[in-house]
Design an enzyme around this catalytic site. Structure first.
Site, mmCIF file in Angstrom:
data_model
loop_
_atom_site.group_PDB
_atom_site.id
_atom_site.type_symbol
_atom_site.label_atom_id
_atom_site.label_comp_id
_atom_site.label_asym_id
_atom_site.label_seq_id
_atom_site.Cartn_x
_atom_site.Cartn_y
_atom_site.Cartn_z
ATOM 1 N N ASP A 185 3.259 5.776 6.147
ATOM 2 C CA ASP A 185 3.801 5.851 4.778
ATOM 3 C C ASP A 185 3.131 4.789 3.902
ATOM 4 O OD1 ASP A 185 5.176 3.905 6.342
ATOM 5 O OD2 ASP A 185 6.825 3.836 4.914
ATOM 6 N N GLU A 229 8.062 2.352 7.107
ATOM 7 C CA GLU A 229 7.889 0.897 7.088
ATOM 8 C C GLU A 229 8.033 0.341 5.682
ATOM 9 O OE1 GLU A 229 6.104 -3.108 7.182
ATOM 10 O OE2 GLU A 229 5.553 -1.450 5.902
#
Ligand SMILES: [Zn+2]
Length: 419
Positions: free
Chosen positions: A110, A175
């Protein structure tokens, strides 16, 4: 074209950005040569994979199809693939071998939102090579690292199919956001099945001014507090009928701000306490407010403990006679990897490939290393330069891409091959 003239053009040729990543013949935009003509020029597999990942729009907690690419590659390389989705979050655990020690590379697919697209020179999700840099959201944080350790693991397994120990790759899409359904959940699953990690390398971008200059061997803890100080609202002209929570809290806050919480230690700077928000007041100039809210945060070293810090804050607030409520949130415990096989392997690999002597540091914010440290004996972080992370026009230097891959590969060799 005469042979010599063509060779001269080829030797100075930089792939045009289409021919480098695309494994098919076409006429290169910058030279007009077919890829077949200059196929002697080494292309970076890592660059190719990093480009493929950047092209997947994966704003947290989206994965955008990145883990499917990685899983497919790693399965083809002989890894056992474990997808561990949780809600909207995708997690990948890929492992090669079953013996100890287990060396794990960890990262995230991400990325943070790109911000205003008009401020990007090129589309953040269209990987673009320009001036020796690969531009795109996630180029530095951290799709290039994910590509580099994936390629390093593939190469290592191909060269040493009967290596000792095991290799794992842990990738999450959670994250940059809440970080509640990502690495922390994978770690829970691993703990539940008694699968421990010996050595973990997180690919976060750690370098500051020169590639190779920083390895992180720990991170400070993060402990936040939301303090509500209660008063009694009233007319500002009649303070004896009210109780001003701002006046009550200020001396305590000033004292908190002046405390030396600890001196730090060999690996950590001193623990720091900072106020991030203060709210009180109705907006009117003639009203004493009824309450005050303060948000604060500790970044704490291993020289202090969560419990110790909480007790000291409560004792101080009590001593000041405040009427208050205090809610605590532990963002991360501090972790530290002292001198051991992993740090030695990483230092040696970085020195060997870059010629730079890395600094060992625990600075910066939190990372998923905090969760991995729960199940891993040793955790370090190493990746490319972090100067453009989370910014507009994020990039990675193309000349660092292949050395990064070789560093990850050398770490594997140093830890898993007999010396
Ligand atoms: Zn990151």
């Amino acid at each position: 074209m005469a042979g010599n003239a063509r060779l001269a053009r080829l030797s100075s040729h930089r792939p045009c950005g289409v021919c480098a990543p695309v494994p098919r013949r076409h006429r290169c935009r910058s030279t007009g040569f077919c890829r077949r003509v200059w196929s002697g020029i080494a292309m970076s597999e890592t660059l190719e994979l990093a480009r493929a990942l950047i092209a997947r729009r994966s704003v947290t907690p989206e994965d955008g199809g990145c883990q499917a690419i990685l899983g497919e590659r790693l399965a083809a390389a002989g890894f056992t693939i474990d997808h561990m989705p949780r809600g909207h979050v995708l997690n990948l655990w890929a492992r090669h071998g079953s013996a100890a020690p287990l060396v794990c590379f960890a990262g995230h697919t991400d990325v943070v939102p790109p911000g205003p697209l008009t401020h990007w020179i090129t589309d953040p999700f269209a990987p673009t090579e320009r001036d020796g840099r690969l531009y795109g959201r996630g180029a530095a944080d951290m799709k290039t690292s994910v590509a580099a350790f994936t390629i390093a693991a593939e190469r290592f397994v191909a060269a040493h199919p009967d290596h000792s120990g095991s290799i794992a790759i842990l990738v999450t899409s959670d994250e940059e956001g809440d970080a509640v359904d990502g690495t922390v959940r994978v770690v829970e699953t691993l703990s539940g099945r008694g699968e421990g990690i010996d050595y973990a390398i997180v690919g976060e971008p750690t370098c500051v001014t020169r590639f190779g200059d920083t390895i992180k061997n720990g991170r400070r803890g993060s402990l936040s507090g939301t303090l509500h100080v209660k008063g009694v609202q009233g007319h500002i002209a009649y303070p004896h009928l009210a109780k001003n929570p701002i006046h009550a809290a200020m001396p305590a806050l000033a004292e908190l701000g002046a405390i030396t919480w600890d001196e730090g230690n060999a690996h950590f700077p001193p623990t720091a306490w900072q106020i991030s928000n203060i709210r009180a007041g109705t907006g009117a100039s003639n009203v004493i407010p009824g309450d005050l809210t303060v948000l604060f945060n500790f970044r704490f070293s291993t020289a202090s403990t969560e419990q110790g810090l909480k007790e000291r804050v409560h004792a101080l607030l009590d001593r000041h006679g405040l009427d208050y409520e205090l809610k605590w949130t532990l963002g991360a415990r501090p972790f530290l990897t002292e001198a051991g096989p992993l740090l030695k392997a990483a230092l040696g690999a970085v020195r060997e490939i870059t010629g730079v002597e890395p600094e060992i540091s625990t600075t910066g914010g939190t990372s998923d290393g905090r969760f991995i440290a729960v199940v891993a004996k040793e955790v370090i972080e190493f990746g490319p330069l972090n100067e453009s992370i989370h910014k507009l026009n994020e990039y990675v230097a193309i000349e660092d891409v292949e050395p990064l891959t070789r560093i990850y590969g050398r770490i594997l060799e140093r830890l898993l091959l007999p010396r």
